[in-house]
Design a protein around this motif. Structure first.
Motif, PDB file in Angstrom:
ATOM      1  N   GLU A  95       6.071   3.137   7.329  1.00  0.00           N
ATOM      2  CA  GLU A  95       5.260   3.383   7.278  1.00  0.00           C
ATOM      3  C   GLU A  95       5.272   4.543   5.956  1.00  0.00           C
ATOM      4  N   ALA A  96       5.997   5.217   6.137  1.00  0.00           N
ATOM      5  CA  ALA A  96       6.022   6.323   5.110  1.00  0.00           C
ATOM      6  C   ALA A  96       5.903   5.400   3.655  1.00  0.00           C
ATOM      7  N   ARG A  97       6.515   4.062   3.772  1.00  0.00           N
ATOM      8  CA  ARG A  97       6.514   3.006   2.854  1.00  0.00           C
ATOM      9  C   ARG A  97       4.968   2.729   2.032  1.00  0.00           C
ATOM     10  N   ARG A  98       4.546   2.816   3.347  1.00  0.00           N
ATOM     11  CA  ARG A  98       2.955   1.539   3.131  1.00  0.00           C
ATOM     12  C   ARG A  98       2.596   2.727   2.452  1.00  0.00           C
ATOM     13  N   ARG A  99       2.444   3.848   2.210  1.00  0.00           N
ATOM     14  CA  ARG A  99       1.797   5.298   1.517  1.00  0.00           C
ATOM     15  C   ARG A  99       2.128   4.916   0.429  1.00  0.00           C
ATOM     16  N   ALA A 100       3.402   5.265   0.258  1.00  0.00           N
ATOM     17  CA  ALA A 100       4.057   5.421  -0.744  1.00  0.00           C
ATOM     18  C   ALA A 100       3.469   5.301  -2.539  1.00  0.00           C
ATOM     19  N   PRO A 101       3.120   6.602  -3.527  1.00  0.00           N
ATOM     20  CA  PRO A 101       4.675   7.184  -3.520  1.00  0.00           C
ATOM     21  C   PRO A 101       5.200   8.282  -3.167  1.00  0.00           C
ATOM     22  N   GLY A 102       5.780   8.821  -2.357  1.00  0.00           N
ATOM     23  CA  GLY A 102       6.524  10.135  -1.974  1.00  0.00           C
ATOM     24  C   GLY A 102       5.883  10.806  -1.097  1.00  0.00           C
ATOM     25  N   ALA A 103       5.692   9.649   0.539  1.00  0.00           N
ATOM     26  CA  ALA A 103       5.042  10.229   1.725  1.00  0.00           C
ATOM     27  C   ALA A 103       6.492  10.119   2.569  1.00  0.00           C
ATOM     28  N   VAL A 104       4.974  10.811   3.537  1.00  0.00           N
ATOM     29  CA  VAL A 104       6.126  11.505   4.866  1.00  0.00           C
ATOM     30  C   VAL A 104       5.883  10.966   6.021  1.00  0.00           C
ATOM     31  N   ARG A 105       6.938  10.829   6.711  1.00  0.00           N
ATOM     32  CA  ARG A 105       6.084   9.850   8.121  1.00  0.00           C
ATOM     33  C   ARG A 105       7.032  10.617   9.688  1.00  0.00           C
ATOM     34  N   ALA A 106       6.379  11.320   9.867  1.00  0.00           N
ATOM     35  CA  ALA A 106       7.519  11.783  11.429  1.00  0.00           C
ATOM     36  C   ALA A 106       7.463  10.410  12.533  1.00  0.00           C
ATOM     37  N   TYR A 107       7.880  10.424  13.416  1.00  0.00           N
ATOM     38  CA  TYR A 107       8.499   9.210  14.564  1.00  0.00           C
ATOM     39  C   TYR A 107       7.402   9.712  15.451  1.00  0.00           C
ATOM     40  N   SER A 108       6.518   9.883  16.122  1.00  0.00           N
ATOM     41  CA  SER A 108       5.763   8.841  16.965  1.00  0.00           C
ATOM     42  C   SER A 108       5.044   7.843  18.053  1.00  0.00           C
ATOM     43  N   GLU A 109       5.139   7.777  19.506  1.00  0.00           N
ATOM     44  CA  GLU A 109       4.318   7.225  19.559  1.00  0.00           C
ATOM     45  C   GLU A 109       3.352   6.047  19.014  1.00  0.00           C
ATOM     46  N   ALA A 110       2.420   6.745  18.523  1.00  0.00           N
ATOM     47  CA  ALA A 110       1.867   5.660  17.525  1.00  0.00           C
ATOM     48  C   ALA A 110       2.676   5.091  16.670  1.00  0.00           C
ATOM     49  N   ILE A 111       3.172   5.136  16.251  1.00  0.00           N
ATOM     50  CA  ILE A 111       4.183   4.715  15.091  1.00  0.00           C
ATOM     51  C   ILE A 111       4.967   3.895  15.471  1.00  0.00           C
ATOM     52  N   SER A 112       5.304   3.764  17.183  1.00  0.00           N
ATOM     53  CA  SER A 112       6.291   2.755  17.637  1.00  0.00           C
ATOM     54  C   SER A 112       4.939   1.803  18.435  1.00  0.00           C
ATOM     55  N   ALA A 113       3.937   1.756  19.141  1.00  0.00           N
ATOM     56  CA  ALA A 113       3.071   0.841  19.188  1.00  0.00           C
ATOM     57  C   ALA A 113       2.918   0.184  18.024  1.00  0.00           C
ATOM     58  N   LYS A 114       2.556   0.775  16.812  1.00  0.00           N
ATOM     59  CA  LYS A 114       1.879  -0.238  15.894  1.00  0.00           C
ATOM     60  C   LYS A 114       3.575  -0.510  15.183  1.00  0.00           C
ATOM     61  N   ARG A 115       4.165  -0.275  15.128  1.00  0.00           N
ATOM     62  CA  ARG A 115       5.429  -1.027  14.873  1.00  0.00           C
ATOM     63  C   ARG A 115       5.858  -2.764  16.015  1.00  0.00           C
ATOM     64  N   ALA A 116       5.794  -2.449  16.995  1.00  0.00           N
ATOM     65  CA  ALA A 116       5.982  -3.257  18.295  1.00  0.00           C
ATOM     66  C   ALA A 116       5.009  -4.075  18.280  1.00  0.00           C
TER      67      ALA A 116
END
Length: 498
Positions: A206-227
């Motif tokens: 998720e951070a890469r999608r918003r690069a450069p210089g992005a930070v992302r913490a894992y959440s259930e929303a990220i998990s659902a999107k990844r799935a």
């Protein structure tokens, strides 16, 4: 050997974790498993204060374990400390492949080593940092206290700030940024070493999608999107075999004559569950799955089949435009493949336009892309510069890449009939194109007023919903018959003098 009391174990150097128990001997960790089997793993610094030098894992000590296994082994041990959560942190230098092309491998190697030092200096002596591969680092933060999201974000911000200062505080000749993803074990229902790594990679993605210089913490929303992305990637590989990839065609009109100047081929995915998907919804997944070459091959075939269909139907279509991604343009065999398909289809190269995003040629393209576009132009194919005005392409690059037509991005076309600033910008583009001897096409024409304005401004071709939406090839002939025979005649406003 029996498992010692926890307090005695800490005094004597025992490390107790999910794998059983073990004794740390210098660079070796001997683990006693549940079945009484001794296993030699490797150096894993005990949770507590150790020197910075001892945290560096040399290659000679990793002969039997990959760096990924080093991290998961440490995570497994840290998860055994139940008082506080464990954190997995991933840091990746942004755009490191381009940095290597511009500055060379030696400079990037120094940047990688400095990045590791920055990470370690902003963590504690009890944390472990490992260089995984490329420009990617993994850190395991020891469970020494409560680590909430805010604390971790502050840590990540310090790392990024320190990286940004390297060009000022060292002789490093480049500005570094990094994408960061992290997860704490208390965010997972049943945390394991592997699930923590997967969650950290999801956050990094998720951070890469918003690069450069992005930070992302894992959440259930990220998990659902990844799935969901993984499901789409799985479906994508089957889409070609199931015949779910279609070409839709949007007409382009010559402003002066009002007749067809061509069609643009646009990809659509007829997904069995999600319906008809546009490229914006699936192209990133196709790119990640390595399916772009196959998609490009499919679109070439379907586009040439469409030209044959129109010829047999008596519809005069001078040319067709096909979009090509950077990865497709980087294919050394691209020209050979296109020439073969043209020959087999008995289609003249002049009827095929290669559409290239302005952002592709605005940056430093490699020699293969330059060579491919030059060879395609020599073959007789046209080269269209797509989304012009969004990527800062220079006049030099327009000539360098054999561009024959500029497609003005719809962000400049929208409201051109009422916005003086928009009109002046488009006028400047048209004047430049005229002096370069390059044709122009306005994209995203949605109203009659916009069309009339572009006609007055001497734009060569237009394309957009005001003319027609993209449609399957089977509907194009019916559309053309209806469009060109209706009582509303094509616009005939006189063109201004060039």
């Amino acid at each position: 050997m029996t498992k010692p009391n926890a307090k005695i174990a800490r005094r004597q150097g025992w490390i107790i974790g999910a794998a059983g128990c073990g004794f740390s001997l210098g660079a070796i960790l001997i683990v006693l498993g549940p079945a009484g089997i001794l296993t030699v793993l490797m150096l894993l610094p005990a949770i507590g204060a150790v020197s910075l030098a001892r945290r560096r894992l040399s290659q000679s000590r990793q002969q039997t374990l990959t760096t990924r296994e080093v991290v998961t082994a440490r995570l497994s041990l840290s998860l055994g400390v139940i008082e506080y959560p464990t954190t997995a942190l991933l840091v990746e230098i942004d755009d490191h492949h381009r940095l290597e092309e511009v500055y060379g491998r030696d400079v990037v190697e120094r940047a990688i080593e400095m990045t590791r030092s920055v990470i370690e200096e902003n963590l504690t002596d009890s944390d472990l940092t490992v260089h995984l591969d490329g420009a990617l680092f993994a850190s395991v933060l020891a469970p020494q206290g409560p680590l909430d999201t805010e604390t971790m974000l502050n840590t990540c911000t310090r790392i990024q700030h320190a990286l940004g200062l390297l060009s000022q505080t060292s002789d490093l000749p480049l500005h570094l940024t990094a994408s960061i993803g992290f997860v704490t074990s208390n965010k997972l229902a049943r945390p394991t070493a592997e699930s923590l790594m997967q969650a950290a990679f999801s956050a990094l993605s998720e951070a890469r999608r918003r690069a450069p210089g992005a930070v992302r913490a894992y959440s259930e929303a990220i998990s659902a999107k990844r799935a969901a992305q993984q499901r789409v990637a799985r479906d994508a590989r089957q889409a070609f075999e199931k015949g779910e990839i279609f070409a839709y065609f949007q007409p382009q009109l010559n402003v002066e004559t009002g007749q067809l100047s061509g069609f643009e081929a646009l990809t659509r995915w007829h997904h069995p569950v999600n319906g008809i998907l546009s490229p914006a919804e699936f192209l990133p997944t196709f790119e990640q799955a390595g399916l772009m070459p196959r998609l490009g091959e499919t679109m070439i075939k379907k586009s040439l089949q469409a030209l044959t269909f129109w010829d047999k139907s008596g519809l005069d279509v001078p040319r067709i435009g096909i979009n090509f991604s950077t990865s497709e343009l980087s294919n050394p065999r691209l020209v050979e493949q296109i020439a073969m398909y043209l020959d087999v289809s008995n289609i003249s190269p002049e009827r095929l336009n290669i559409e290239v995003l302005e952002t592709v040629i605005a940056q430093e393209a490699d020699d293969i892309i330059i060579g491919n576009l030059a060879a395609l132009a020599d073959l007789g194919c046209g080269v269209d510069l797509d989304d012009f005005g969004t990527g800062y392409a220079s006049i030099t690059n327009i000539r360098r890449f054999s561009v024959g037509r500029i497609k003005i991005d719809r962000s400049f076309v929208s409201g051109i009939d009422s916005d003086d600033e928009q009109r002046r910008m488009v006028e400047a583009i048209l004047t430049m194109a005229s002096r370069l001897g390059v044709r122009t096409l306005a994209e995203g024409v949605e109203t009659r007023a916009e069309r009339e304005t572009l006609t007055q401004m001497a734009c060569d071709d237009i394309q957009g919903f005001q003319i027609a939406r993209p449609m399957p090839v089977e509907e194009t002939v019916e559309w053309a018959n209806a469009y060109f025979t209706r009582t509303l005649e094509p616009i005939t406003i006189s063109r201004r003098a060039s």
